[in-house]
Motif scaffolding. Structure first.
Motif, PDB file in Angstrom:
ATOM      1  N   PHE A  63       0.832  -1.204   0.000  1.00 22.17           N
ATOM      2  CA  PHE A  63       0.000   0.000   0.000  1.00 22.17           C
ATOM      3  C   PHE A  63       0.870   1.260   0.000  1.00 22.17           C
ATOM      4  N   GLU A  64       1.926   1.243   0.805  1.00 23.80           N
ATOM      5  CA  GLU A  64       2.822   2.397   0.866  1.00 23.80           C
ATOM      6  C   GLU A  64       3.553   2.636  -0.454  1.00 23.80           C
ATOM      7  N   MET A  65       3.788   1.564  -1.191  1.00 21.56           N
ATOM      8  CA  MET A  65       4.475   1.694  -2.473  1.00 21.56           C
ATOM      9  C   MET A  65       3.510   2.086  -3.602  1.00 21.56           C
ATOM     10  N   GLY A  66       2.222   2.193  -3.288  1.00 20.52           N
ATOM     11  CA  GLY A  66       1.253   2.672  -4.273  1.00 20.52           C
ATOM     12  C   GLY A  66       0.569   1.587  -5.081  1.00 20.52           C
ATOM     13  N   ASP A  67       0.587   0.352  -4.627  1.00 18.87           N
ATOM     14  CA  ASP A  67      -0.088  -0.746  -5.333  1.00 18.87           C
ATOM     15  C   ASP A  67      -1.596  -0.493  -5.309  1.00 18.87           C
ATOM     16  N   ARG A  68      -2.203  -0.365  -6.476  1.00 20.49           N
ATOM     17  CA  ARG A  68      -3.632  -0.053  -6.571  1.00 20.49           C
ATOM     18  C   ARG A  68      -4.511  -1.268  -6.239  1.00 20.49           C
ATOM     19  N   ASN A  69      -3.939  -2.449  -6.168  1.00 23.45           N
ATOM     20  CA  ASN A  69      -4.699  -3.647  -5.827  1.00 23.45           C
ATOM     21  C   ASN A  69      -4.900  -3.804  -4.326  1.00 23.45           C
ATOM     22  N   VAL A  70      -4.222  -2.972  -3.533  1.00 22.21           N
ATOM     23  CA  VAL A  70      -4.304  -3.063  -2.080  1.00 22.21           C
ATOM     24  C   VAL A  70      -4.980  -1.796  -1.560  1.00 22.21           C
ATOM     25  N   SER A  71      -6.088  -1.984  -0.866  1.00 24.11           N
ATOM     26  CA  SER A  71      -6.801  -0.825  -0.330  1.00 24.11           C
ATOM     27  C   SER A  71      -6.397  -0.581   1.126  1.00 24.11           C
ATOM     28  N   LEU A  72      -6.689   0.601   1.597  1.00 22.42           N
ATOM     29  CA  LEU A  72      -6.399   0.934   2.988  1.00 22.42           C
ATOM     30  C   LEU A  72      -7.189   0.028   3.927  1.00 22.42           C
ATOM     31  N   GLY A  73      -8.405  -0.295   3.535  1.00 20.60           N
ATOM     32  CA  GLY A  73      -9.221  -1.200   4.348  1.00 20.60           C
ATOM     33  C   GLY A  73      -8.580  -2.567   4.506  1.00 20.60           C
ATOM     34  N   ASP A  74      -8.014  -3.097   3.414  1.00 17.47           N
ATOM     35  CA  ASP A  74      -7.321  -4.390   3.483  1.00 17.47           C
ATOM     36  C   ASP A  74      -6.145  -4.324   4.450  1.00 17.47           C
ATOM     37  N   VAL A  75      -5.406  -3.222   4.385  1.00 13.68           N
ATOM     38  CA  VAL A  75      -4.240  -3.048   5.260  1.00 13.68           C
ATOM     39  C   VAL A  75      -4.677  -2.972   6.719  1.00 13.68           C
ATOM     40  N   MET A  76      -5.725  -2.219   6.993  1.00 15.21           N
ATOM     41  CA  MET A  76      -6.199  -2.060   8.367  1.00 15.21           C
ATOM     42  C   MET A  76      -6.749  -3.376   8.929  1.00 15.21           C
ATOM     43  N   ILE A  77      -7.485  -4.114   8.110  1.00 11.35           N
ATOM     44  CA  ILE A  77      -8.023  -5.398   8.562  1.00 11.35           C
ATOM     45  C   ILE A  77      -6.890  -6.377   8.845  1.00 11.35           C
ATOM     46  N   ALA A  78      -5.912  -6.451   7.961  1.00  8.63           N
ATOM     47  CA  ALA A  78      -4.771  -7.354   8.171  1.00  8.63           C
ATOM     48  C   ALA A  78      -3.992  -6.946   9.416  1.00  8.63           C
ATOM     49  N   SER A  79      -3.849  -5.654   9.618  1.00  7.37           N
ATOM     50  CA  SER A  79      -3.131  -5.164  10.796  1.00  7.37           C
ATOM     51  C   SER A  79      -3.866  -5.537  12.080  1.00  7.37           C
ATOM     52  N   GLN A  80      -5.174  -5.405  12.088  1.00  7.98           N
ATOM     53  CA  GLN A  80      -5.959  -5.763  13.271  1.00  7.98           C
ATOM     54  C   GLN A  80      -5.941  -7.271  13.523  1.00  7.98           C
ATOM     55  N   LYS A  81      -6.027  -8.065  12.456  1.00 12.84           N
ATOM     56  CA  LYS A  81      -5.926  -9.524  12.613  1.00 12.84           C
ATOM     57  C   LYS A  81      -4.587  -9.890  13.226  1.00 12.84           C
ATOM     58  N   SER A  82      -3.539  -9.245  12.752  1.00 12.96           N
ATOM     59  CA  SER A  82      -2.200  -9.492  13.271  1.00 12.96           C
ATOM     60  C   SER A  82      -2.120  -9.131  14.743  1.00 12.96           C
ATOM     61  N   SER A  83      -2.672  -8.000  15.107  1.00 15.03           N
ATOM     62  CA  SER A  83      -2.643  -7.543  16.490  1.00 15.03           C
ATOM     63  C   SER A  83      -3.415  -8.490  17.409  1.00 15.03           C
ATOM     64  N   VAL A  84      -4.601  -8.900  16.986  1.00 17.16           N
ATOM     65  CA  VAL A  84      -5.414  -9.810  17.797  1.00 17.16           C
ATOM     66  C   VAL A  84      -4.717 -11.163  17.952  1.00 17.16           C
ATOM     67  N   ALA A  85      -4.146 -11.673  16.880  1.00 16.49           N
ATOM     68  CA  ALA A  85      -3.444 -12.965  16.941  1.00 16.49           C
ATOM     69  C   ALA A  85      -2.251 -12.883  17.881  1.00 16.49           C
ATOM     70  N   PHE A  86      -1.515 -11.785  17.813  1.00 13.79           N
ATOM     71  CA  PHE A  86      -0.342 -11.629  18.683  1.00 13.79           C
ATOM     72  C   PHE A  86      -0.769 -11.524  20.142  1.00 13.79           C
ATOM     73  N   GLN A  87      -1.793 -10.726  20.416  1.00 10.95           N
ATOM     74  CA  GLN A  87      -2.262 -10.579  21.800  1.00 10.95           C
ATOM     75  C   GLN A  87      -2.774 -11.911  22.354  1.00 10.95           C
ATOM     76  N   ALA A  88      -3.463 -12.683  21.534  1.00 10.43           N
ATOM     77  CA  ALA A  88      -3.939 -13.997  21.975  1.00 10.43           C
ATOM     78  C   ALA A  88      -2.768 -14.910  22.293  1.00 10.43           C
ATOM     79  N   THR A  89      -1.733 -14.861  21.476  1.00  8.94           N
ATOM     80  CA  THR A  89      -0.543 -15.684  21.708  1.00  8.94           C
ATOM     81  C   THR A  89       0.152 -15.277  23.004  1.00  8.94           C
TER      82      THR A  89
END
Length: 108
Positions: A63-89
């Protein structure tokens, strides 16, 4: 603070070996495959968290490199999934350490 999956797994394996050390328990029976299965499941879970974090990082970079196939929503959802998975671990690790300490403090 970033916890490395292999370090966490190594610490847990060391605790398991210490708890099952035959020199401390002369009447100990050989370790059955249940311990191996648990260790494998734990390693798979940690690897899964690592994969989720890697995917989130890749999406963020794309997303930071300007890939038009990746939306901000996709980045935010992936980031939240990552955060929840890490906290659970982390919570699972805390419970395992707490249980280990409780077992080690039991009178023999």
């Amino acid at each position: 603070m970033q916890v490395k999956a292999n370090d966490l797994y190594s610490e847990m394996q060391a605790m398991m070996r210490q708890a099952q050390a035959p020199e401390m328990r002369p009447d100990a029976v050989p370790v059955n495959s249940a311990g191996d299965k648990f260790g494998g499941l734990l390693q798979n879970a940690i690897d899964g968290v690592n994969d989720v974090q890697s995917q989130a990082g890749q999406l963020r970079t794309a997303f930071e490199m300007g890939d038009r196939n990746v939306s901000l929503g996709d980045v935010m959802i992936a980031s939240q999934k990552s955060s929840v998975a890490f906290q659970a671990t982390v919570q699972v690790r805390n419970k395992l350490v707490e249980a280990y300490k409780e077992i080690m403090n039991m009178p023999v």
